[in-house]
Design a protein around this motif. Sequence first.
Motif, PDB file in Angstrom:
ATOM      1  N   ALA A  55      64.010  40.711 -63.203  1.00 44.60           N
ATOM      2  CA  ALA A  55      63.233  39.469 -63.068  1.00 44.60           C
ATOM      3  C   ALA A  55      62.535  39.414 -61.707  1.00 44.60           C
ATOM      4  O   ALA A  55      63.100  39.775 -60.679  1.00 44.60           O
ATOM      5  CB  ALA A  55      64.146  38.271 -63.246  1.00 44.60           C
ATOM      6  N   ILE A  56      61.300  38.957 -61.734  1.00 47.96           N
ATOM      7  CA  ILE A  56      60.552  38.784 -60.482  1.00 47.96           C
ATOM      8  C   ILE A  56      61.062  37.499 -59.817  1.00 47.96           C
ATOM      9  O   ILE A  56      61.101  36.447 -60.462  1.00 47.96           O
ATOM     10  CB  ILE A  56      59.037  38.650 -60.773  1.00 47.96           C
ATOM     11  CG1 ILE A  56      58.521  39.835 -61.586  1.00 47.96           C
ATOM     12  CG2 ILE A  56      58.250  38.472 -59.481  1.00 47.96           C
ATOM     13  CD1 ILE A  56      58.636  41.179 -60.912  1.00 47.96           C
ATOM     14  N   PRO A  57      61.495  37.572 -58.550  1.00 41.72           N
ATOM     15  CA  PRO A  57      61.998  36.370 -57.874  1.00 41.72           C
ATOM     16  C   PRO A  57      60.955  35.244 -57.923  1.00 41.72           C
ATOM     17  O   PRO A  57      59.766  35.481 -57.702  1.00 41.72           O
ATOM     18  CB  PRO A  57      62.232  36.840 -56.442  1.00 41.72           C
ATOM     19  CG  PRO A  57      62.414  38.322 -56.556  1.00 41.72           C
ATOM     20  CD  PRO A  57      61.560  38.754 -57.697  1.00 41.72           C
ATOM     21  N   GLU A  58      61.452  34.043 -58.213  1.00 44.94           N
ATOM     22  CA  GLU A  58      60.566  32.908 -58.451  1.00 44.94           C
ATOM     23  C   GLU A  58      59.572  32.695 -57.310  1.00 44.94           C
ATOM     24  O   GLU A  58      58.393  32.429 -57.526  1.00 44.94           O
ATOM     25  CB  GLU A  58      61.436  31.648 -58.645  1.00 44.94           C
ATOM     26  CG  GLU A  58      60.683  30.461 -59.174  1.00 44.94           C
ATOM     27  CD  GLU A  58      61.637  29.338 -59.598  1.00 44.94           C
ATOM     28  OE1 GLU A  58      62.849  29.462 -59.324  1.00 44.94           O
ATOM     29  OE2 GLU A  58      61.157  28.369 -60.203  1.00 44.94           O
ATOM     30  N   ASN A  59      60.088  32.826 -56.080  1.00 46.71           N
ATOM     31  CA  ASN A  59      59.222  32.499 -54.940  1.00 46.71           C
ATOM     32  C   ASN A  59      58.181  33.581 -54.650  1.00 46.71           C
ATOM     33  O   ASN A  59      57.344  33.428 -53.783  1.00 46.71           O
ATOM     34  CB  ASN A  59      60.075  32.228 -53.689  1.00 46.71           C
ATOM     35  CG  ASN A  59      60.917  33.439 -53.308  1.00 46.71           C
ATOM     36  OD1 ASN A  59      60.802  34.502 -53.941  1.00 46.71           O
ATOM     37  ND2 ASN A  59      61.759  33.286 -52.307  1.00 46.71           N
ATOM     38  N   GLN A  60      58.250  34.690 -55.404  1.00 47.79           N
ATOM     39  CA  GLN A  60      57.254  35.747 -55.165  1.00 47.79           C
ATOM     40  C   GLN A  60      56.168  35.769 -56.232  1.00 47.79           C
ATOM     41  O   GLN A  60      55.180  36.498 -56.128  1.00 47.79           O
ATOM     42  CB  GLN A  60      57.940  37.111 -55.114  1.00 47.79           C
ATOM     43  CG  GLN A  60      58.908  37.169 -53.943  1.00 47.79           C
ATOM     44  CD  GLN A  60      59.191  38.593 -53.540  1.00 47.79           C
ATOM     45  OE1 GLN A  60      58.270  39.394 -53.399  1.00 47.79           O
ATOM     46  NE2 GLN A  60      60.449  38.902 -53.359  1.00 47.79           N
ATOM     47  N   VAL A  61      56.386  34.979 -57.280  1.00 47.62           N
ATOM     48  CA  VAL A  61      55.389  34.929 -58.354  1.00 47.62           C
ATOM     49  C   VAL A  61      54.121  34.250 -57.826  1.00 47.62           C
ATOM     50  O   VAL A  61      54.196  33.272 -57.087  1.00 47.62           O
ATOM     51  CB  VAL A  61      55.959  34.150 -59.560  1.00 47.62           C
ATOM     52  CG1 VAL A  61      54.900  33.981 -60.644  1.00 47.62           C
ATOM     53  CG2 VAL A  61      57.180  34.856 -60.113  1.00 47.62           C
ATOM     54  N   LEU A  62      52.965  34.805 -58.188  1.00 50.91           N
ATOM     55  CA  LEU A  62      51.699  34.198 -57.778  1.00 50.91           C
ATOM     56  C   LEU A  62      51.365  33.095 -58.772  1.00 50.91           C
ATOM     57  O   LEU A  62      50.899  33.353 -59.876  1.00 50.91           O
ATOM     58  CB  LEU A  62      50.588  35.251 -57.765  1.00 50.91           C
ATOM     59  CG  LEU A  62      50.890  36.525 -56.962  1.00 50.91           C
ATOM     60  CD1 LEU A  62      49.757  37.526 -57.104  1.00 50.91           C
ATOM     61  CD2 LEU A  62      51.124  36.183 -55.489  1.00 50.91           C
ATOM     62  N   SER A  63      51.624  31.877 -58.360  1.00 52.77           N
ATOM     63  CA  SER A  63      51.578  30.760 -59.294  1.00 52.77           C
ATOM     64  C   SER A  63      50.143  30.446 -59.743  1.00 52.77           C
ATOM     65  O   SER A  63      49.216  30.416 -58.946  1.00 52.77           O
ATOM     66  CB  SER A  63      52.201  29.542 -58.623  1.00 52.77           C
ATOM     67  OG  SER A  63      52.141  28.457 -59.511  1.00 52.77           O
ATOM     68  N   LEU A  64      50.003  30.239 -61.057  1.00 50.29           N
ATOM     69  CA  LEU A  64      48.732  29.798 -61.621  1.00 50.29           C
ATOM     70  C   LEU A  64      48.942  28.374 -62.116  1.00 50.29           C
ATOM     71  O   LEU A  64      49.936  27.739 -61.801  1.00 50.29           O
ATOM     72  CB  LEU A  64      48.323  30.701 -62.793  1.00 50.29           C
ATOM     73  CG  LEU A  64      48.273  32.206 -62.537  1.00 50.29           C
ATOM     74  CD1 LEU A  64      48.043  32.936 -63.845  1.00 50.29           C
ATOM     75  CD2 LEU A  64      47.188  32.554 -61.536  1.00 50.29           C
ATOM     76  N   SER A  65      48.076  27.900 -62.927  1.00 48.58           N
ATOM     77  CA  SER A  65      48.286  26.581 -63.499  1.00 48.58           C
ATOM     78  C   SER A  65      49.235  26.695 -64.697  1.00 48.58           C
ATOM     79  O   SER A  65      49.682  27.768 -65.047  1.00 48.58           O
ATOM     80  CB  SER A  65      46.934  26.033 -63.942  1.00 48.58           C
ATOM     81  OG  SER A  65      46.276  26.988 -64.732  1.00 48.58           O
ATOM     82  N   SER A  66      49.496  25.623 -65.350  1.00 42.46           N
ATOM     83  CA  SER A  66      50.214  25.565 -66.621  1.00 42.46           C
ATOM     84  C   SER A  66      51.571  26.247 -66.604  1.00 42.46           C
ATOM     85  O   SER A  66      51.982  26.839 -67.592  1.00 42.46           O
ATOM     86  CB  SER A  66      49.381  26.209 -67.739  1.00 42.46           C
ATOM     87  OG  SER A  66      48.065  25.802 -67.668  1.00 42.46           O
ATOM     88  N   GLY A  67      52.246  26.203 -65.480  1.00 41.25           N
ATOM     89  CA  GLY A  67      53.601  26.725 -65.455  1.00 41.25           C
ATOM     90  C   GLY A  67      53.716  28.217 -65.610  1.00 41.25           C
ATOM     91  O   GLY A  67      54.746  28.734 -66.029  1.00 41.25           O
ATOM     92  N   ALA A  68      52.660  28.942 -65.293  1.00 35.45           N
ATOM     93  CA  ALA A  68      52.715  30.393 -65.380  1.00 35.45           C
ATOM     94  C   ALA A  68      52.286  30.991 -64.051  1.00 35.45           C
ATOM     95  O   ALA A  68      51.637  30.333 -63.238  1.00 35.45           O
ATOM     96  CB  ALA A  68      51.803  30.898 -66.504  1.00 35.45           C
ATOM     97  N   GLY A  69      52.657  32.226 -63.838  1.00 40.66           N
ATOM     98  CA  GLY A  69      52.262  32.887 -62.594  1.00 40.66           C
ATOM     99  C   GLY A  69      52.145  34.376 -62.809  1.00 40.66           C
ATOM    100  O   GLY A  69      52.675  34.914 -63.784  1.00 40.66           O
ATOM    101  N   LEU A  70      51.446  35.035 -61.903  1.00 41.00           N
ATOM    102  CA  LEU A  70      51.213  36.466 -62.033  1.00 41.00           C
ATOM    103  C   LEU A  70      52.223  37.265 -61.227  1.00 41.00           C
ATOM    104  O   LEU A  70      52.771  36.789 -60.230  1.00 41.00           O
ATOM    105  CB  LEU A  70      49.800  36.826 -61.557  1.00 41.00           C
ATOM    106  CG  LEU A  70      48.626  36.317 -62.401  1.00 41.00           C
ATOM    107  CD1 LEU A  70      47.309  36.617 -61.689  1.00 41.00           C
ATOM    108  CD2 LEU A  70      48.653  36.957 -63.776  1.00 41.00           C
ATOM    109  N   HIS A  71      52.444  38.496 -61.667  1.00 46.73           N
ATOM    110  CA  HIS A  71      53.267  39.450 -60.927  1.00 46.73           C
ATOM    111  C   HIS A  71      52.739  39.571 -59.493  1.00 46.73           C
ATOM    112  O   HIS A  71      51.522  39.582 -59.285  1.00 46.73           O
ATOM    113  CB  HIS A  71      53.185  40.807 -61.643  1.00 46.73           C
ATOM    114  CG  HIS A  71      54.134  41.822 -61.111  1.00 46.73           C
ATOM    115  ND1 HIS A  71      53.921  42.504 -59.934  1.00 46.73           N
ATOM    116  CD2 HIS A  71      55.304  42.286 -61.607  1.00 46.73           C
ATOM    117  CE1 HIS A  71      54.928  43.348 -59.735  1.00 46.73           C
ATOM    118  NE2 HIS A  71      55.782  43.237 -60.731  1.00 46.73           N
TER     119      HIS A  71
END
Lengths: 520, 534
Positions: free
Chosen positions: B88-104
């Motif tokens: 799992a990618i650590p939450e704080n490292q995800v590149l956050s987008l809108s709508s509750g999703a984020g990029l690697h």
Amino acid sequence: MSWLEPYGGQWTSREAAHLLRRACFGASKAQLNQAVADGLQTTITKLFAARPLPEPPVDQTSGVSWTSGDNYDPSNGANYYYQGTRAWLVGIMVQEEPSIREKLTLFWMNHFATEGSIVRNAVYTYKMMSYLREHGLGSFRDMVKQITIEEAMLIYLNGNTNTAGNPNENYARELQELFTIGKGPEAGEGDYTNYTEQDVQAAAKVLTGWRVDRTTKQTVFQSRQHDTSDKTFSHRYQNTVIKGRSDANAGSVELDELVSMILKQPATSEYIVAKLYRWFVNSDVTDVVRENVVLPLASQLATDWNVGPVLIKLLSSQHFFDVKLIGAQLRSPADLVIGILRALTTFQIPTTSEFNLRFRYLISFSTSMAAQQMSLLEPPSVAGWTAYYQVPGFYREWLSTATLPQRNGFTDSLMKLIRTPNGGQYALDSVEFVKTLDHPDDALLLIAELNELFFAIPFTESTTTRLAEDVLMDGGRSYEWANVWGQYVSDPNKDNTNKVRTSLDRLFSYLFRMAEFQLF
Amino acid sequence: MKNQLSQSGLSRRQFLTRTTGAVTLPILLNGIPLKAFDGPVLGELFNTQSEADRVLVLVQLSGGNDGLNTVIPLDQYSTYNSLRSNIAIPENQVLSLSSGAGLHPSMGGLKELYTNNLVGIIQGVTYPNPNLSHFRSSDIWMSGSSSDVNWSTGWIGRYLNNQFPGYPEGYPSATMPDPIAIQMTAVVGLTLIGVSGQSMGMALQDPETFYNLVNGTDVPTGDLPDTEYAAGNVEFVRDVQSKSLEYSGVINTAADKAQNIAPYPADNDLAEQLKIVARLIAGGLKTRVYVVQQKGYDTHSGQTVEGAPTTGDHATLLQQLSDALLAFQNDLAALKVDDRVVTMSFSEFGRRPTSNLSYGTDHGTAAPMFVLGTPVQNGITGHSPDLKDLDNGNLKMQFDFRQVYASVLSQWFGADPELIKSILGEEFSQVKVIKGSNTSVQSDEVASGVRFMPVAPNPVRGEARIQYTLTTETSVKIEVFDNLGFHVQTLVNEHQGPNQYTIPLSSTGLPSGTYMVQLLANGLRLVQPMVVVR
């Protein structure tokens, strides 16, 4: 029916060349003459005769043997040894006496495909290839069992990490989809006619516990990682249950039962025979071919799973020599590169004592094959090269607007000087090469001879004339060639040599660029 | 017929742009089905330069990309983490987008494009009864078939064959002197195989090498062998030779004409392919479709490094993908061709939500698709996959990939519903992949004195507003059709003067689904889609 009866028709260099192309990439003029003199039966006997195994590859820099794992220095990088193995393999394929062994080894390496770039250890890949080289005509049953636990395969398809607690289905799936029974039409959700998703999962459990030991670098079975539960298969396998075991032999016993269960299905022998047929004969398995060739051979194979007799029957059959199957294939990059080199008897490939120079010669051919999209020991995926399964194109997969020009570049390069420490040579010294033929002085006969040696299908008279006049003589009369050649023979000075070389190079370059040349 | 079209000032492109979102509505031209107009006159009218300029670049991610570690469901992070704690990618490292999703985290380039409104993400794309074999599933995606049939032609091949009928006979031609499609690999894949089994595209690696190698081959001629297989093979090879010869010149010229402006990352095979594509587009090739490929997504093991889940094979792949796409998009913009290029990624399947102990993932089903470019509808379509509602351990479908194909064919290439149905075998409702309006439509609307605004809000739960502006006096008819093309209701049918109009539309009583709101005014037919949710 007579399809598989031994062929009894005319036996000329046409038929002999067809057999030698399909069985061993191609042949030299002398090998072809020998086969014509021997007749079909003797030629077949020779092609299938047991032969001593080749000496293993050596380190291209130091000359020491590394295939046992000793002298294998990981700091060189895996690719260093793969390159060494590729060059070695090209050498074997080019220099072996006529034998089905290398073409068959390549078949099995394509069938039980592994990619060197994922295995990342040429010791393992070489070991697996050696097994297939030694046993390729033997029992398919033994082959499946051995390949399943080969180090290269355990790494490639993650058998290595397939454990009771965390099954990895990768190998179990490909074992059925590609290596044995083949995938049928989707009959329902997760049901591929010959097997189901349930069978993938059950087979994965059977195969738990095998891994490559980190210390010994060899396959071991660890019974505590093995799933000891009973494995229940679907109705596609008659609801077979493989009883779970926990002893030290559990892995081999269950593997044995798994392979037996799969091989018991008629679909398996048919799948294997059809694959052999596409490799050695033709991609188009029509209904009548299936009925008259594939199914009879499949039932023969299923009796004892010995591959040799099945192939002998196929390659000596009336069907194999059916004139419409000559030229039905298109050359693979191996058929092209190895096929030409086998005919080029004037080309001196350095001997194994000059291991580094030999490597540099041979790796260039392997690199050319890779540019044409056939990298040895590196098929594009676990399904092998697309030319042998991808509908509707099959062999046509090899040829595109990108790869056909690569082939042209390669064949042209044969007539360029290879510079070496002691001077240099041409892979195709057109002048020296035509001297080894029967009729270098007669343009039409010379072209007919080259046609026989390099082409699956005969030229028409008008093509032969056009090649002689427009290409060899560059617009002159074909009979004038006798004078040009005669001048050279009587006085092989620089000018006369260059004159014939220019003409012959032009002819070879043109011949190898002809669409007809790609037929095999 | 020609006169009527000319009078209303419609070009094919404008006409079809206006039908954007038309799902299954038969296109009617003054009440007559469009099909009735098929023929030389219409063909001529429709083959406008502007439409032929539109380019689609397909990025194939081979091996099955792990969608869950590409677009991470931040809105379900704890479930995500529990299913695949070792990778799992650590939450704080995800590149956050809108709508509750984020990029690697390695996809900074794509994040930048997203921030600049150049990226659309379609969530949860797969097909019913997903097949977990690489080969079969790739074939399904490339052919555009359902999973229970085998098609040996490609979805793009069928489309292009319709646009360039009879190919290869008569090509290259004066109007299409260039390759119709180019695959930047050594082999042309199933995607581009046309109806006769003939590939509509050519394989190309490097234009200069290609030119030099082809140079010296004769125009192939001569007799054919008298046996069937051999004759077919000779014809095939000659065809490849002819194509190489005919196209090597134009490709070389195009490649020479333009130079890349933006920098591309080094040691990135995908970037190398896209770099050539950008040059060929900017150099003036009329090629409609390019296919590029990035391999290596079959991450059964070593997807991430033990203890360092943001590194490993998958991180490297995504970094290369993201860097290559950023460079390509920047280059297209610098070369001033970005308004006519849309890029779309696909992979044969996603991977299983639960990871394995080898720090990898096994074959799965649904995954996100990326659509990139200046013309695309930016933002996320659909929602993060519901990780608590799995189907046999796999993600459920939100969109059928053929909905996306239908949308691209309709909204980008202007294919009409009949054609799309013939290409995909059945009708698919669309998702919005291309921005609804563009300059030419607006100017045309202004000239005609009619503007039709998108339905708001959309999706609609209660009451929607239908808004339009008239700057001239005209009769106006506004009707609502359901996604089968059936008339639902008429909202307006009267003569109106210049003004801004807002018509309320109650969705109460309408089943949830996609609807078309059609406005007929002053010889124009404008359509806005509307989605009703409950």
